[in-house]
Design a protein around this motif. Structure first.
Motif, PDB file in Angstrom:
ATOM      1  N   GLY A   1       0.797  -1.222   0.000  1.00 13.27           N
ATOM      2  CA  GLY A   1       0.000   0.000   0.000  1.00 13.27           C
ATOM      3  C   GLY A   1       0.827   1.267   0.000  1.00 13.27           C
ATOM      4  O   GLY A   1       0.665   2.128  -0.862  1.00 13.27           O
ATOM      5  N   CYS A   2       1.730   1.379   0.953  1.00 18.53           N
ATOM      6  CA  CYS A   2       2.454   2.643   1.131  1.00 18.53           C
ATOM      7  C   CYS A   2       3.927   2.588   0.724  1.00 18.53           C
ATOM      8  O   CYS A   2       4.604   3.615   0.736  1.00 18.53           O
ATOM      9  CB  CYS A   2       2.337   3.124   2.564  1.00 18.53           C
ATOM     10  SG  CYS A   2       3.183   2.078   3.780  1.00 18.53           S
ATOM     11  N   LEU A   3       4.416   1.407   0.377  1.00 21.35           N
ATOM     12  CA  LEU A   3       5.805   1.202  -0.061  1.00 21.35           C
ATOM     13  C   LEU A   3       6.846   1.473   1.018  1.00 21.35           C
ATOM     14  O   LEU A   3       8.000   1.753   0.717  1.00 21.35           O
ATOM     15  CB  LEU A   3       6.118   2.027  -1.320  1.00 21.35           C
ATOM     16  CG  LEU A   3       5.326   1.668  -2.560  1.00 21.35           C
ATOM     17  CD1 LEU A   3       5.700   2.588  -3.723  1.00 21.35           C
ATOM     18  CD2 LEU A   3       5.548   0.215  -2.952  1.00 21.35           C
ATOM     19  N   ARG A   4       6.430   1.372   2.284  1.00 22.47           N
ATOM     20  CA  ARG A   4       7.424   1.488   3.367  1.00 22.47           C
ATOM     21  C   ARG A   4       7.908   0.100   3.747  1.00 22.47           C
ATOM     22  O   ARG A   4       7.191  -0.892   3.630  1.00 22.47           O
ATOM     23  CB  ARG A   4       6.808   2.139   4.608  1.00 22.47           C
ATOM     24  CG  ARG A   4       6.531   3.606   4.453  1.00 22.47           C
ATOM     25  CD  ARG A   4       5.965   4.206   5.723  1.00 22.47           C
ATOM     26  NE  ARG A   4       4.619   3.683   5.986  1.00 22.47           N
ATOM     27  CZ  ARG A   4       3.939   3.927   7.099  1.00 22.47           C
ATOM     28  NH1 ARG A   4       4.474   4.660   8.071  1.00 22.47           N
ATOM     29  NH2 ARG A   4       2.727   3.429   7.253  1.00 22.47           N
ATOM     30  N   SER A   5       9.131   0.066   4.265  1.00 28.17           N
ATOM     31  CA  SER A   5       9.659  -1.181   4.820  1.00 28.17           C
ATOM     32  C   SER A   5       9.067  -1.381   6.210  1.00 28.17           C
ATOM     33  O   SER A   5       8.498  -0.451   6.799  1.00 28.17           O
ATOM     34  CB  SER A   5      11.180  -1.103   4.922  1.00 28.17           C
ATOM     35  OG  SER A   5      11.561  -0.155   5.910  1.00 28.17           O
ATOM     36  N   ARG A   6       9.217  -2.582   6.722  1.00 25.95           N
ATOM     37  CA  ARG A   6       8.742  -2.831   8.096  1.00 25.95           C
ATOM     38  C   ARG A   6       9.418  -1.888   9.086  1.00 25.95           C
ATOM     39  O   ARG A   6       8.777  -1.369  10.003  1.00 25.95           O
ATOM     40  CB  ARG A   6       9.010  -4.273   8.495  1.00 25.95           C
ATOM     41  CG  ARG A   6       8.131  -5.255   7.799  1.00 25.95           C
ATOM     42  CD  ARG A   6       8.531  -6.679   8.173  1.00 25.95           C
ATOM     43  NE  ARG A   6       7.906  -7.629   7.296  1.00 25.95           N
ATOM     44  CZ  ARG A   6       7.106  -8.601   7.689  1.00 25.95           C
ATOM     45  NH1 ARG A   6       6.848  -8.777   8.951  1.00 25.95           N
ATOM     46  NH2 ARG A   6       6.572  -9.415   6.809  1.00 25.95           N
TER      47      ARG A   6
ATOM     48  N   ILE B   1      10.045   6.697  -0.359  1.00 19.77           N
ATOM     49  CA  ILE B   1       8.814   6.168  -0.949  1.00 19.77           C
ATOM     50  C   ILE B   1       8.641   6.723  -2.362  1.00 19.77           C
ATOM     51  O   ILE B   1       8.308   5.986  -3.295  1.00 19.77           O
ATOM     52  CB  ILE B   1       7.586   6.520  -0.073  1.00 19.77           C
ATOM     53  CG1 ILE B   1       7.619   5.743   1.233  1.00 19.77           C
ATOM     54  CG2 ILE B   1       6.281   6.265  -0.833  1.00 19.77           C
ATOM     55  CD1 ILE B   1       6.595   6.217   2.246  1.00 19.77           C
ATOM     56  N   GLU B   2       8.845   8.006  -2.526  1.00 22.41           N
ATOM     57  CA  GLU B   2       8.693   8.626  -3.846  1.00 22.41           C
ATOM     58  C   GLU B   2       9.677   8.018  -4.841  1.00 22.41           C
ATOM     59  O   GLU B   2       9.308   7.742  -5.984  1.00 22.41           O
ATOM     60  CB  GLU B   2       8.889  10.141  -3.747  1.00 22.41           C
ATOM     61  CG  GLU B   2       8.595  10.856  -5.039  1.00 22.41           C
ATOM     62  CD  GLU B   2       7.200  10.615  -5.573  1.00 22.41           C
ATOM     63  OE1 GLU B   2       7.052  10.518  -6.809  1.00 22.41           O
ATOM     64  OE2 GLU B   2       6.247  10.514  -4.790  1.00 22.41           O
ATOM     65  N   GLU B   3      10.883   7.787  -4.431  1.00 19.60           N
ATOM     66  CA  GLU B   3      11.878   7.152  -5.301  1.00 19.60           C
ATOM     67  C   GLU B   3      11.433   5.729  -5.667  1.00 19.60           C
ATOM     68  O   GLU B   3      11.575   5.300  -6.816  1.00 19.60           O
ATOM     69  CB  GLU B   3      13.250   7.129  -4.628  1.00 19.60           C
ATOM     70  CG  GLU B   3      14.319   6.499  -5.483  1.00 19.60           C
ATOM     71  CD  GLU B   3      14.534   7.187  -6.824  1.00 19.60           C
ATOM     72  OE1 GLU B   3      14.942   6.499  -7.782  1.00 19.60           O
ATOM     73  OE2 GLU B   3      14.299   8.412  -6.938  1.00 19.60           O
ATOM     74  N   ARG B   4      10.900   5.001  -4.722  1.00 21.84           N
ATOM     75  CA  ARG B   4      10.393   3.650  -4.995  1.00 21.84           C
ATOM     76  C   ARG B   4       9.251   3.696  -5.999  1.00 21.84           C
ATOM     77  O   ARG B   4       9.170   2.847  -6.888  1.00 21.84           O
ATOM     78  CB  ARG B   4       9.930   2.998  -3.702  1.00 21.84           C
ATOM     79  CG  ARG B   4      11.060   2.662  -2.761  1.00 21.84           C
ATOM     80  CD  ARG B   4      10.568   2.214  -1.412  1.00 21.84           C
ATOM     81  NE  ARG B   4      11.698   2.073  -0.495  1.00 21.84           N
ATOM     82  CZ  ARG B   4      11.625   2.285   0.806  1.00 21.84           C
ATOM     83  NH1 ARG B   4      10.475   2.588   1.382  1.00 21.84           N
ATOM     84  NH2 ARG B   4      12.700   2.150   1.559  1.00 21.84           N
ATOM     85  N   ARG B   5       8.376   4.693  -5.876  1.00 25.19           N
ATOM     86  CA  ARG B   5       7.262   4.829  -6.817  1.00 25.19           C
ATOM     87  C   ARG B   5       7.784   5.099  -8.229  1.00 25.19           C
ATOM     88  O   ARG B   5       7.284   4.545  -9.204  1.00 25.19           O
ATOM     89  CB  ARG B   5       6.325   5.953  -6.394  1.00 25.19           C
ATOM     90  CG  ARG B   5       5.424   5.574  -5.271  1.00 25.19           C
ATOM     91  CD  ARG B   5       4.283   6.578  -5.088  1.00 25.19           C
ATOM     92  NE  ARG B   5       3.453   6.128  -3.997  1.00 25.19           N
ATOM     93  CZ  ARG B   5       3.281   6.787  -2.866  1.00 25.19           C
ATOM     94  NH1 ARG B   5       3.842   7.958  -2.687  1.00 25.19           N
ATOM     95  NH2 ARG B   5       2.531   6.296  -1.911  1.00 25.19           N
ATOM     96  N   ARG B   6       8.802   5.956  -8.332  1.00 23.07           N
ATOM     97  CA  ARG B   6       9.386   6.256  -9.644  1.00 23.07           C
ATOM     98  C   ARG B   6      10.005   5.019 -10.261  1.00 23.07           C
ATOM     99  O   ARG B   6       9.848   4.758 -11.447  1.00 23.07           O
ATOM    100  CB  ARG B   6      10.434   7.355  -9.535  1.00 23.07           C
ATOM    101  CG  ARG B   6       9.832   8.745  -9.555  1.00 23.07           C
ATOM    102  CD  ARG B   6      10.932   9.739  -9.541  1.00 23.07           C
ATOM    103  NE  ARG B   6      11.349   9.802  -8.140  1.00 23.07           N
ATOM    104  CZ  ARG B   6      11.701  10.898  -7.502  1.00 23.07           C
ATOM    105  NH1 ARG B   6      11.786  12.028  -8.165  1.00 23.07           N
ATOM    106  NH2 ARG B   6      12.007  10.899  -6.245  1.00 23.07           N
ATOM    107  N   GLN B   7      10.716   4.249  -9.451  1.00 16.32           N
ATOM    108  CA  GLN B   7      11.358   3.034  -9.949  1.00 16.32           C
ATOM    109  C   GLN B   7      10.340   1.986 -10.360  1.00 16.32           C
ATOM    110  O   GLN B   7      10.573   1.227 -11.294  1.00 16.32           O
ATOM    111  CB  GLN B   7      12.313   2.456  -8.902  1.00 16.32           C
ATOM    112  CG  GLN B   7      13.540   3.302  -8.684  1.00 16.32           C
ATOM    113  CD  GLN B   7      14.423   2.745  -7.593  1.00 16.32           C
ATOM    114  OE1 GLN B   7      14.133   1.721  -6.968  1.00 16.32           O
ATOM    115  NE2 GLN B   7      15.535   3.428  -7.345  1.00 16.32           N
ATOM    116  N   LYS B   8       9.220   1.961  -9.674  1.00 19.45           N
ATOM    117  CA  LYS B   8       8.172   0.976  -9.941  1.00 19.45           C
ATOM    118  C   LYS B   8       7.421   1.306 -11.240  1.00 19.45           C
ATOM    119  O   LYS B   8       6.956   0.399 -11.926  1.00 19.45           O
ATOM    120  CB  LYS B   8       7.201   0.964  -8.750  1.00 19.45           C
ATOM    121  CG  LYS B   8       6.204  -0.174  -8.768  1.00 19.45           C
ATOM    122  CD  LYS B   8       5.366  -0.144  -7.502  1.00 19.45           C
ATOM    123  CE  LYS B   8       4.349  -1.257  -7.530  1.00 19.45           C
ATOM    124  NZ  LYS B   8       3.517  -1.252  -6.340  1.00 19.45           N
ATOM    125  N   ALA B   9       7.331   2.591 -11.559  1.00 17.74           N
ATOM    126  CA  ALA B   9       6.559   3.025 -12.740  1.00 17.74           C
ATOM    127  C   ALA B   9       7.221   2.670 -14.053  1.00 17.74           C
ATOM    128  O   ALA B   9       8.284   2.289 -14.226  1.00 17.74           O
ATOM    129  CB  ALA B   9       6.341   4.531 -12.695  1.00 17.74           C
TER     130      ALA B   9
END
Length: 55
Positions: A21-26, A47-55
């Motif tokens: 959901g939020c792309l955070r680690s535990r 999180i924003e960087e993870r979203r960019r990489q995922k797109a």
């Protein structure tokens, strides 16, 4: 106060170790409650960087 990025889809992806959901680690999820605003901004940036990489 910076609000949590949680969107109530709380499932850890076994491949990435990140919440689907939020792309955070535990560790980030656990730390959020007591994190300073600077620490929260750092988590949000990751999180924003993870979203960019995922797109």
């Amino acid at each position: 106060m910076i609000e949590s990025p949680c969107i109530n889809i709380c499932r850890i992806d076994p491949d990435t170790g990140l919440c689907k959901g939020c792309l955070r680690s535990r560790a980030e999820i656990k730390a959020w409650r007591d994190a300073s605003d600077d620490d929260r901004r750092a988590i949000l940036a990751r999180i924003e960087e993870r979203r960019r990489q995922k797109a």
